[in-house]
Scaffold this active site. Structure first.
Site, short mmCIF file in Angstrom:
data_model
loop_
_atom_site.label_atom_id
_atom_site.label_comp_id
_atom_site.label_asym_id
_atom_site.label_seq_id
_atom_site.Cartn_x
_atom_site.Cartn_y
_atom_site.Cartn_z
N LYS A 1 -39.99 36.59 38.93
CA LYS A 1 -38.76 35.84 39.16
C LYS A 1 -38.98 34.77 40.21
O LYS A 1 -38.53 33.63 40.06
CB LYS A 1 -37.63 36.79 39.59
CG LYS A 1 -37.17 37.72 38.48
CD LYS A 1 -36.19 38.78 38.95
CE LYS A 1 -35.89 39.76 37.82
NZ LYS A 1 -34.96 40.83 38.22
N GLN B 1 -32.75 44.17 43.20
CA GLN B 1 -33.58 44.68 42.10
C GLN B 1 -33.29 46.16 41.84
O GLN B 1 -33.24 46.96 42.77
CB GLN B 1 -35.07 44.45 42.44
CG GLN B 1 -36.04 44.76 41.31
CD GLN B 1 -35.87 43.87 40.08
OE1 GLN B 1 -35.43 42.73 40.18
NE2 GLN B 1 -36.19 44.41 38.92
N ASP C 1 -27.04 38.19 38.71
CA ASP C 1 -27.43 39.20 37.71
C ASP C 1 -26.27 39.50 36.74
O ASP C 1 -26.47 40.13 35.71
CB ASP C 1 -27.78 40.52 38.42
CG ASP C 1 -29.28 40.79 38.46
OD1 ASP C 1 -29.98 40.28 37.57
OD2 ASP C 1 -29.71 41.51 39.37
N1 GUN Z 1 -34.18 45.96 36.77
C1 GUN Z 1 -34.46 45.80 35.46
N2 GUN Z 1 -33.88 44.68 34.99
C2 GUN Z 1 -33.20 44.14 36.02
C3 GUN Z 1 -32.41 42.97 36.16
O1 GUN Z 1 -32.17 42.20 35.23
N3 GUN Z 1 -31.90 42.75 37.41
C4 GUN Z 1 -32.12 43.58 38.46
N4 GUN Z 1 -31.57 43.30 39.62
N5 GUN Z 1 -32.86 44.67 38.36
C5 GUN Z 1 -33.40 44.95 37.15
#
Ligand code: GUN
Length: 294
Positions: free
Chosen positions: A52, A96, A119
């Protein structure tokens, strides 16, 4: 059969984002800023976070890496979130997942400012998405819909079967595909671990979306000939031939299913790329709203 190139589609989105950011910064504005909070040291989560942040760098989004130890308490994490909520120079942030077991993820999400929730996990954003109102949408469902849009695949009236009812993929994706609007208008069925005759239902799908987290769960006999197959799974399985000792596979038995599908997404290089691109789109959107640029 054709393989959907998530990397190339994501590059198209990233190029658009980069161009917009370049325009804003050329006018003297600061770049958009995303903070990524990670609690603990789960290696898979660390790899996603690195991806990311690398993507942010590619498009000109400033990213801030906030690492917190595994022993962080719920109230310490909430205090960190409140500080990010209050910081005018942070346009959006994510926490996350998964979080350590002693932290209640729902409580954490509820504390995020919905305008900074890139998110799209906050109940207010999810509620608006369900109603078809403008809101920050969860990145994976948004990325999947962007993928269909860029490929000019019209889902109107098609039977989409989603395997998996998670709060971050299955449920919001079902709501988004159901909306009365372009790139949606689908007839949606959601299957899960208690579904009877799951195989037979999957085999009726014009579009089959697997988001259950079970390596190679979808076999060729679960897929209608000519169906579009979207694989959301990212599962790590042992592989003695790899230096790391493991490799990533999806929820779909790609080699067998690709012979029956008209289009299929690979893992890696499919939906994962679109998810990251959608997160960047959300960050740009949050920035434009924060700076009153819309
Ligand atoms: N863990 C797995 N996918 C995601 C996501 O899209 N966002 C976040 N914050 N954690 C994740």
């Amino acid at each position: 059969m054709s393989v959907i190139d998530g990397k190339s589609l994501a590059s198209q989105i990233k190029a658009e984002i980069a161009q917009k950011i370049q325009y804003y910064t050329s006018k003297g504005l600061r770049p958009p800023t995303l903070a990524v909070v990670m609690v603990g040291e789960d290696p898979a989560s660390a790899a996603y976070v690195r991806n990311k942040m690398k993507a942010c760098q590619e498009v000109g989004i400033k990213s801030m890496d906030i690492k917190m130890i595994d022993e962080t308490t719920e109230s310490e994490l909430i205090a960190q979130i409140h500080s990010l909520n209050a910081d005018k120079n942070i346009d959006g942030f994510i926490v996350q997942m998964p979080l350590p077991a002693h932290i209640d993820a729902n409580k954490i999400i509820e504390n995020i400012d919905p305008d900074k929730d890139v998110d799209g996990f906050h109940p207010l954003n999810l509620g608006k998405i369900m109603l078809g109102l403008p809101a920050l949408a969860p990145a994976t469902p948004k990325g999947i819909i962007e993928m269909f849009r860029l490929m000019n695949i019209n889902l109107a009236g098609l039977h989409v079967v989603i395997l998996g009812r998670s709060n971050i993929v299955g449920k919001p994706l079902a709501m988004m595909l159901l909306q009365k609007r372009q790139w949606a208008n689908a007839t949606v069925t959601v299957c899960h671990s208690k579904t009877q005759n799951l195989k037979q239902i999957a085999a009726q799908a014009d579009v089959l979306i697997a988001a259950i987290g079970k390596p190679h769960f979808v076999k060729a006999d679960m897929v209608k000939s000519g169906a579009i197959v979207v694989d959301v799974g990212i599962n790590s399985i042992p592989d003695p031939f790899k230096k790391s000792g493991y490799r990533l596979v999806g929820d779909v038995d790609f080699e067998a299913v690709k012979e029956k599908a008209s289009w299929i997404t690979p893992v890696p290089g499919g939906v994962g790329q679109m998810t990251v691109a959608a997160l960047l789109q959300n960050t740009l959107e949050a920035y434009e709203k924060n700076l009153n640029l819309l």
